[in-house]
Enzyme design. Structure first.
Site, PDB file in Angstrom:
ATOM      1  N   TYR A  89       0.855  -1.179   0.000  1.00  0.00           N
ATOM      2  CA  TYR A  89       0.000   0.000   0.000  1.00  0.00           C
ATOM      3  C   TYR A  89       0.897   1.238   0.000  1.00  0.00           C
ATOM      4  O   TYR A  89       2.048   1.189   0.453  1.00  0.00           O
ATOM      5  CB  TYR A  89      -0.891   0.042   1.243  1.00  0.00           C
ATOM      6  CG  TYR A  89      -2.000  -0.982   1.254  1.00  0.00           C
ATOM      7  CD1 TYR A  89      -3.101  -0.875   0.413  1.00  0.00           C
ATOM      8  CD2 TYR A  89      -1.963  -2.056   2.138  1.00  0.00           C
ATOM      9  CE1 TYR A  89      -4.129  -1.803   0.436  1.00  0.00           C
ATOM     10  CE2 TYR A  89      -2.981  -3.000   2.168  1.00  0.00           C
ATOM     11  CZ  TYR A  89      -4.064  -2.865   1.317  1.00  0.00           C
ATOM     12  OH  TYR A  89      -5.066  -3.783   1.344  1.00  0.00           O
ATOM     13  N   LYS A 132      -2.627  -4.714  -8.544  1.00  0.00           N
ATOM     14  CA  LYS A 132      -3.755  -5.517  -8.072  1.00  0.00           C
ATOM     15  C   LYS A 132      -4.954  -4.602  -7.818  1.00  0.00           C
ATOM     16  O   LYS A 132      -4.849  -3.628  -7.079  1.00  0.00           O
ATOM     17  CB  LYS A 132      -3.383  -6.244  -6.777  1.00  0.00           C
ATOM     18  CG  LYS A 132      -4.515  -7.019  -6.129  1.00  0.00           C
ATOM     19  CD  LYS A 132      -4.020  -7.722  -4.880  1.00  0.00           C
ATOM     20  CE  LYS A 132      -5.152  -8.423  -4.155  1.00  0.00           C
ATOM     21  NZ  LYS A 132      -6.087  -7.484  -3.522  1.00  0.00           N
TER      22      LYS A 132
END
Length: 389
Positions: free
Chosen positions: A160, A259
């Site tokens: 992230y 993703k």
């Protein structure tokens, strides 16, 4: 009192259940686990409600979560016969590395909630069966502990991007130095989806667990404000954009895999920005409720990525035969989360994950042979038909 994991009443019940199982000897441990549903049912029975809800629930009304499974029921296989399937080969390659069959473990947080060894057990299991394990940023074991537990495993790291970019930079450099083979940039969480059960349960990590990769990084002071899944709230960077792909490429030589793509438009942009892979994923239906099922979104992306062989089906149905359905000439591997990691961990730790992966491998091999495919390369679009509603 910490409210996010178990109440005293729930804990008393769990202790009583453990005592009962102890009196029954090893019956539970030796029970016949025939399919992945057996592992799921075992996990639901033995995990606390808050933990089960965290793993199993989706966002809002869970429509997308449910459709991830229902979408596969709209697909049928078109088997070919008399093909001499006496010998079959499930091996394939992903990012140039050979794995035993086209199923890997998707990034899933907090494995220690399901089993005390957590991600270390998952890493050993995937190393043993020679497949890919995508380590979550939100692991309850550190990346160093995971590598130490399974030094020869094939691993990617899910990333992230945080408001404090130095935090992301540091973890990128750590995993590259440790021998992780790719970065999986998760792009569908500028904000965390509304997971109603977690709110109702006031879900928090128990005091003895933490997000180990950020131990000491985010200083949580007394009454400093709310936490969100183990770190202070509002730390994710909602300003992330395509230019940050270039920023990541400037930091590392690792391949960048994105993703969270669900549209052909974003697949085109991913190719334009030089990413080495795409994982088609709706985050298990845990982010935007009302988006497409992953297997439905995959077909939209095919035309963009088929020539580069970059499409990777993401979280979806956990059954081996449907890996054959999800796989096509444009894709390389299906990544599973609940089935492959958590349900197996909850059953028997490393051994449970290995059993789950073996069942997936066996089901995939059988379905592949019954469909007339002798190897993974023979799986193509002619094998698939969508049922008419």
């Amino acid at each position: 009192m910490w409210k996010g994991h178990t109440t005293k009443r729930q804990e008393d019940k769990r202790q009583a259940d453990r005592a009962k199982r102890s009196r029954e000897g090893v019956r539970c441990a030796e029970m016949s686990m025939v399919c992945l549903t057996d592992f799921e049912e075992y996990a639901k029975e033995h995990l606390s409600k808050a933990t089960w809800d965290y793993y199993a629930a989706g966002a809002d009304e869970c429509c997308t979560r449910d459709d991830n499974l229902l979408a596969y029921k709209r697909i049928r296989l078109r088997p070919r016969i008399l093909r001499d399937v006496s010998i079959s080969d499930t091996r394939t390659t992903v990012q140039g590395t050979e794995i035993s069959f086209p199923v890997g473990i998707a990034p899933t947080a907090f494995h220690c909630l399901a089993w005390h060894e957590g991600e270390m057990a998952t890493a050993r299991a995937t190393e043993a069966v020679n497949t890919c394990y995508i380590t979550s940023t939100y692991s309850t074991c550190s990346v160093e502990e995971i590598v130490g537990a399974a030094p020869n495993g094939y691993r990617w790291f899910q990333l992230y991007v945080y408001r404090n970019r130095k935090v992301s930079e540091q973890i990128v450099h750590r995993v590259e130095a440790l021998g992780y083979k790719a970065l999986v940039l998760t792009v569908d969480v500028p904000y965390t989806g509304k997971r109603r059960n977690d709110i109702r349960n006031q879900f928090k990590l128990p005091p003895h667990l933490k997000v180990k990769n950020f131990d000491g990084v985010f200083e949580v002071k007394e009454n400093a404000g709310p936490e969100e899944y183990g770190i202070p709230a509002n730390t994710l960077d909602p300003s992330i954009s395509w230019k940050d792909v270039y920023w990541l490429q400037s930091l590392t030589r690792l391949p960048i895999i994105i993703k969270g793509i669900l549209t052909k438009e974003d697949a085109e942009l991913a190719v334009e920005h030089g990413v080495q892979g795409i994982i088609v994923s709706n985050h298990g239906g845990r982010q935007l409720d009302g988006g497409p099922a992953t297997i439905d979104a995959l077909s939209e992306i095919v035309e963009t990525v088929s020539r580069q062989d970059r499409g990777l089906p993401g979280r979806g149905d956990p059954y081996g035969k449907r890996c054959a359905e999800g796989r096509g000439p444009w894709s390389q591997v299906c990544f599973h989360w609940q089935a492959g990691g958590v349900w197996g961990l909850a059953y028997k730790g490393e051994e449970g994950v290995r059993e789950v992966l073996q069942i997936l491998n066996d089901e995939f091999r059988l379905s592949m042979a019954l469909a007339g495919c002798r190897n993974v390369a023979e799986i193509n679009r002619n094998l698939i038909q969508f049922s008419k509603l």
